[in-house]
Design an enzyme around this catalytic site. Structure first.
Site, PDB file in Angstrom:
ATOM      1  N   ASP A 118      -4.128 -18.526  -5.040  1.00 38.44           N
ATOM      2  CA  ASP A 118      -3.249 -17.358  -4.854  1.00 38.44           C
ATOM      3  C   ASP A 118      -2.020 -17.434  -5.751  1.00 38.44           C
ATOM      4  OD1 ASP A 118      -4.735 -16.039  -2.978  1.00 38.44           O
ATOM      5  OD2 ASP A 118      -3.223 -16.091  -1.406  1.00 38.44           O
ATOM      6  N   GLY A 127      -3.751  -3.060   3.353  1.00 39.20           N
ATOM      7  CA  GLY A 127      -3.856  -2.172   4.512  1.00 39.20           C
ATOM      8  C   GLY A 127      -2.862  -1.035   4.579  1.00 39.20           C
ATOM      9  N   GLU A 147      -2.810   1.087   1.090  1.00 38.21           N
ATOM     10  CA  GLU A 147      -3.958   1.970   0.887  1.00 38.21           C
ATOM     11  C   GLU A 147      -4.021   3.104   1.900  1.00 38.21           C
ATOM     12  OE1 GLU A 147      -7.522  -0.474   0.817  1.00 38.21           O
ATOM     13  OE2 GLU A 147      -6.464  -1.985  -0.373  1.00 38.21           O
TER      14      GLU A 147
END
Length: 394
Positions: free
Chosen positions: A145, A327, A330
């Site tokens: 990440d 989440g 979008e």
């Protein structure tokens, strides 16, 4: 090539199987170490689900059950048929700056920086070692990440603390959500017909954890998360940026120890700390019922996000696009509208009809100086692509 993507948590294993960038199956092993553990696999072509509920004592048994369900479904007869396995690793530390094929040295380095990410890296290591044992001939790849953010200049990632803290304890900004920011920036460049190496954007990954990233010529030059995912934006249950002096003050006033403070900042703060909800659908429903704390929480979240986006205009020579993903990014048209309208003077002209209707694609008006896009994140797909590329080039 068949690539399995694994995300091993302390008591869970999320997995997704790809073949030539197409997702074939996905699933979850959860509550590992408990009596009521369960595993579910979904065939993404037929929609059929395969489930088991039983006590799963450890990750090794969890992977064995994944193998069994794959065989039962007929999607994959054995894990040894895989061409590769990609592992999401939250923290690469200062030395693992690129995604890489797993070997003993890589495992040692992930373990060496485990104290920086104690909730994630030990579990990731267990996942890798379990997979190596279950399918010894299958190459494993680590996808970090933190890797996308390794292009930040030193003046962006250093903290103004005694320099020895960096030298001896690796205290610096690392950034997170890198796989997501990398994926959506490439997708946005493609949508707009731009060369990623000449593309400048601000990417907003907004979920229960949230971060923004300044991207210049396809590379990260700054990001909001720091040494841990706690820095930066106000989040679902994380406080984001605060005056550090608040912590010794609260420790003294309330007799709190470091663990208490850590729990408070990570799990009891953010919008949840303000209004008691961390799901933005609940927060917006509460606002409809005139809940003032819910209104305050939403306003604080959007204000902090707007401030970060605005600050990145100061460091980027040009901004081609603002990208919303994850989440909230979008699915929450209210957040997107509030942020873009606050920043309209910088060149954002949002099309409110498109914003309300679309969950993917461009939501700015045709003559907007800066394009505004919703790009659904596909972190597992990005991990599968990286894994495929590294195995092909080994």
């Amino acid at each position: 090539m068949k690539i399995l993507v694994l995300n091993s948590g302390s008591s869970s294993i999320k997995f997704k199987l790809f073949e030539k960038d197409e997702a074939l199956a996905s699933g979850l092993v959860e509550k590992i170490g408990e009596q009521n553990s369960k595993i579910e696999l979904k065939d993404l072509k037929s929609g059929q689900k395969y489930k088991k509920e039983l006590a799963i004592k450890d990750h090794e048994q969890g992977i064995e059950l994944v193998n069994e369900l794959f065989a039962q479904s007929g999607i994959l007869h054995d894990l040894n048929e895989l061409d590769g396995c990609g592992h999401r690793i939250v923290h690469g530390g200062p030395n693992l700056t690129k995604h890489c094929l797993v070997d003993d040295e890589i495992l040692k380095e992930i373990d060496r920086v485990a104290h920086i990410a104690p909730l994630h890296n030990p579990a990731h290591l267990i996942g890798i070692k379990t997979m190596i044992k279950a399918a010894p001939k299958v190459p494993n790849v680590t996808v970090f990440d933190t890797a996308f953010h390794q292009s930040m200049p030193d003046y962006a990632y250093m903290y103004a603390l005694p320099y020895e803290f960096y030298e001896k304890h690796q205290v610096r900004k690392y950034g997170f959500h890198g796989t997501s920011h990398s994926y959506v920036s490439k997708q946005a460049a493609y949508i707009l017909g731009k060369n990623i190496n000449e593309f400048n954007a601000i990417s907003a990954h907004l979920g229960n954890g949230a971060s923004v990233c300044a991207i210049e010529n396809g590379k990260c030059v700054d990001t909001s998360m720091g040494f841990t995912p706690l820095e930066g934006l106000i989040m679902g249950t994380r406080c984001g940026d605060i005056d550090p002096a608040v912590l010794p003050f609260l420790a003294k006033e309330l007799n709190l120890n470091p663990s208490d403070l850590d729990t408070m900042m990570n799990k009891k703060s953010g919008v949840y700390g303000i209004c008691g909800f961390n799901d933005f659908r609940d927060i917006e429903a509460q606002i409809e019922q005139n809940n003032e704390k819910a209104r305050l929480a939403l306003d604080m979240f959007c204000y902090r996000l707007s401030k970060y986006i605005g600050s990145y205009f100061a460091i980027l020579p040009r901004v081609d696009a603002l990208i919303f993903t994850a989440g909230i990014g979008e699915n929450d048209d209210i957040v997107r509208a509030k942020v873009c309208q606050r920043l309209a003077h910088l060149g954002f002209d949002i099309d409110l009809d498109k914003n309300a209707q679309l969950r993917n694609g461009e939501i700015s008006k045709k003559d907007s100086k800066i394009k505004i896009l919703i790009v659904p994140t596909e972190e597992e797909l990005e991990i599968a692509k990286i894994t495929t590329e590294l195995i092909k080039n080994k």
